[in-house]
Motif scaffolding. Structure first.
Motif, mmCIF file in Angstrom:
data_model
loop_
_atom_site.group_PDB
_atom_site.id
_atom_site.type_symbol
_atom_site.label_atom_id
_atom_site.label_comp_id
_atom_site.label_asym_id
_atom_site.label_seq_id
_atom_site.Cartn_x
_atom_site.Cartn_y
_atom_site.Cartn_z
ATOM 1 N N TYR A 4 0.841 -1.189 0.000
ATOM 2 C CA TYR A 4 0.000 0.000 0.000
ATOM 3 C C TYR A 4 0.877 1.240 0.000
ATOM 4 O O TYR A 4 1.804 1.361 0.779
ATOM 5 C CB TYR A 4 -0.907 -0.004 1.236
ATOM 6 C CG TYR A 4 -2.004 1.022 1.178
ATOM 7 C CD1 TYR A 4 -3.160 0.777 0.461
ATOM 8 C CD2 TYR A 4 -1.882 2.229 1.839
ATOM 9 C CE1 TYR A 4 -4.176 1.709 0.401
ATOM 10 C CE2 TYR A 4 -2.892 3.170 1.787
ATOM 11 C CZ TYR A 4 -4.031 2.903 1.075
ATOM 12 O OH TYR A 4 -5.039 3.824 1.017
ATOM 13 N N ILE A 91 -8.436 1.393 -3.185
ATOM 14 C CA ILE A 91 -7.496 0.416 -3.739
ATOM 15 C C ILE A 91 -6.467 1.010 -4.698
ATOM 16 O O ILE A 91 -5.493 0.341 -5.033
ATOM 17 C CB ILE A 91 -8.221 -0.769 -4.416
ATOM 18 C CG1 ILE A 91 -9.041 -0.323 -5.616
ATOM 19 C CG2 ILE A 91 -9.056 -1.533 -3.416
ATOM 20 C CD1 ILE A 91 -9.665 -1.471 -6.394
ATOM 21 N N PHE A 94 -2.632 0.679 -3.970
ATOM 22 C CA PHE A 94 -1.995 -0.633 -3.920
ATOM 23 C C PHE A 94 -0.894 -0.700 -4.966
ATOM 24 O O PHE A 94 -0.995 -0.151 -6.034
ATOM 25 C CB PHE A 94 -2.997 -1.753 -4.181
ATOM 26 C CG PHE A 94 -3.987 -1.976 -3.075
ATOM 27 C CD1 PHE A 94 -4.031 -1.168 -1.957
ATOM 28 C CD2 PHE A 94 -4.896 -2.999 -3.170
ATOM 29 C CE1 PHE A 94 -4.950 -1.371 -0.952
ATOM 30 C CE2 PHE A 94 -5.823 -3.224 -2.171
ATOM 31 C CZ PHE A 94 -5.849 -2.400 -1.063
ATOM 32 N N SER A 98 0.319 -6.582 -4.461
ATOM 33 C CA SER A 98 -1.134 -6.580 -4.287
ATOM 34 C C SER A 98 -1.782 -7.092 -5.558
ATOM 35 O O SER A 98 -2.160 -6.340 -6.426
ATOM 36 C CB SER A 98 -1.635 -5.181 -3.932
ATOM 37 O OG SER A 98 -1.211 -4.231 -4.880
ATOM 38 N N VAL A 103 -6.998 -7.454 -4.027
ATOM 39 C CA VAL A 103 -7.974 -6.512 -4.579
ATOM 40 C C VAL A 103 -9.385 -7.075 -4.428
ATOM 41 O O VAL A 103 -10.308 -6.357 -4.028
ATOM 42 C CB VAL A 103 -7.642 -6.190 -6.056
ATOM 43 C CG1 VAL A 103 -8.753 -5.396 -6.711
ATOM 44 C CG2 VAL A 103 -6.327 -5.420 -6.138
ATOM 45 N N PHE A 106 -10.494 -6.834 -0.744
ATOM 46 C CA PHE A 106 -10.920 -5.474 -0.409
ATOM 47 C C PHE A 106 -12.269 -5.149 -1.047
ATOM 48 O O PHE A 106 -13.098 -4.478 -0.443
ATOM 49 C CB PHE A 106 -9.859 -4.447 -0.811
ATOM 50 C CG PHE A 106 -8.874 -4.179 0.279
ATOM 51 C CD1 PHE A 106 -9.069 -3.139 1.178
ATOM 52 C CD2 PHE A 106 -7.759 -4.989 0.429
ATOM 53 C CE1 PHE A 106 -8.170 -2.906 2.192
ATOM 54 C CE2 PHE A 106 -6.860 -4.761 1.448
ATOM 55 C CZ PHE A 106 -7.058 -3.724 2.341
ATOM 56 N N ALA A 149 -14.047 -3.912 -7.878
ATOM 57 C CA ALA A 149 -12.609 -3.871 -7.585
ATOM 58 C C ALA A 149 -11.790 -4.488 -8.717
ATOM 59 O O ALA A 149 -10.793 -3.904 -9.167
ATOM 60 C CB ALA A 149 -12.326 -4.590 -6.268
ATOM 61 N N ARG A 153 -9.270 -2.617 -11.359
ATOM 62 C CA ARG A 153 -7.876 -3.038 -11.543
ATOM 63 C C ARG A 153 -7.576 -3.296 -13.019
ATOM 64 O O ARG A 153 -6.536 -2.917 -13.528
ATOM 65 C CB ARG A 153 -7.586 -4.293 -10.737
ATOM 66 C CG ARG A 153 -6.125 -4.717 -10.840
ATOM 67 C CD ARG A 153 -5.920 -6.008 -10.076
ATOM 68 N NE ARG A 153 -4.544 -6.399 -10.059
ATOM 69 C CZ ARG A 153 -3.959 -7.128 -11.000
ATOM 70 N NH1 ARG A 153 -4.639 -7.508 -12.054
ATOM 71 N NH2 ARG A 153 -2.692 -7.463 -10.892
ATOM 72 N N TRP A 162 0.281 -2.335 -11.569
ATOM 73 C CA TRP A 162 -0.247 -3.530 -10.933
ATOM 74 C C TRP A 162 0.636 -4.736 -11.256
ATOM 75 O O TRP A 162 1.044 -4.917 -12.383
ATOM 76 C CB TRP A 162 -1.648 -3.833 -11.438
ATOM 77 C CG TRP A 162 -2.659 -2.813 -11.068
ATOM 78 C CD1 TRP A 162 -3.120 -1.824 -11.872
ATOM 79 C CD2 TRP A 162 -3.336 -2.681 -9.831
ATOM 80 N NE1 TRP A 162 -4.057 -1.081 -11.214
ATOM 81 C CE2 TRP A 162 -4.211 -1.581 -9.939
ATOM 82 C CE3 TRP A 162 -3.291 -3.376 -8.634
ATOM 83 C CZ2 TRP A 162 -5.021 -1.186 -8.904
ATOM 84 C CZ3 TRP A 162 -4.117 -2.982 -7.603
ATOM 85 C CH2 TRP A 162 -4.960 -1.890 -7.740
#
Length: 164
Positions: A4, A91, A94, A98, A103, A106, A149, A153, A162
């Protein structure tokens, strides 16, 4: 939590689209749930949601009404987009380490919090939602959170940020 980093802002368009898409999925699931729980009437959910904006008199009927359906769709999409933006804010920071599982977790937690907010806290203002409390509605909200989420992403234009 080494994955994070609190300084990264969300990709706002990706967040809005993720919330809209997850909201659409939630609406379809709610429609099926309303048909099962509401005795086969697909318009009960629209009347309940539209009543947030239009008032409780909307609940006096449960048949198809174009205005009610339009207001319900708009309310649902706006709420989905707002919740997608909030989730993305959580998020977006992140980073390395992560992956999809974190993800998704969360997202699920976010969906559970939405369920508690919508069907426990907000029923003070909108008591007609009390009847929808239960595991099916919780599951639908978990699906919303995870979907929003993961879509965020996937749609985030900083995808190199990511990990796989």
């Amino acid at each position: 939590m080494h994955s994070y980093h609190g300084q990264r802002l969300p990709d706002w368009p990706a967040a809005a689209v993720a919330g809209l898409a997850a909201g659409a999925i939630l609406m379809v699931l709610e429609l099926f749930w309303a048909m099962l729980a509401g005795g086969g009437n697909p318009w009960v959910a629209s009347h309940m949601i539209a009543a947030i904006v239009m008032g409780s008199d909307t609940l006096k009927s449960s048949g198809f009404d174009l205005t009610v359906v339009t207001v319900a769709l708009l309310a649902h999409y706006v709420l989905g987009m707002v919740f997608g933006l909030i989730l993305a804010t959580i998020i977006a920071p992140f980073r390395q380490g992560s992956g999809l599982i974190l993800v998704a977790v969360f997202g699920a937690v976010f969906g559970a919090v939405l369920y508690l907010l919508n069907f426990h806290a907000m029923t003070h203002f909108f008591p007609w939602f009390i009847e929808w409390r239960g595991t099916a509605t919780l599951a639908i909200h978990l699906i919303f959170g995870v979907t929003a989420a993961l879509l965020y992403r996937k749609l985030d234009r900083h995808e190199s940020y990511w990990p796989l």
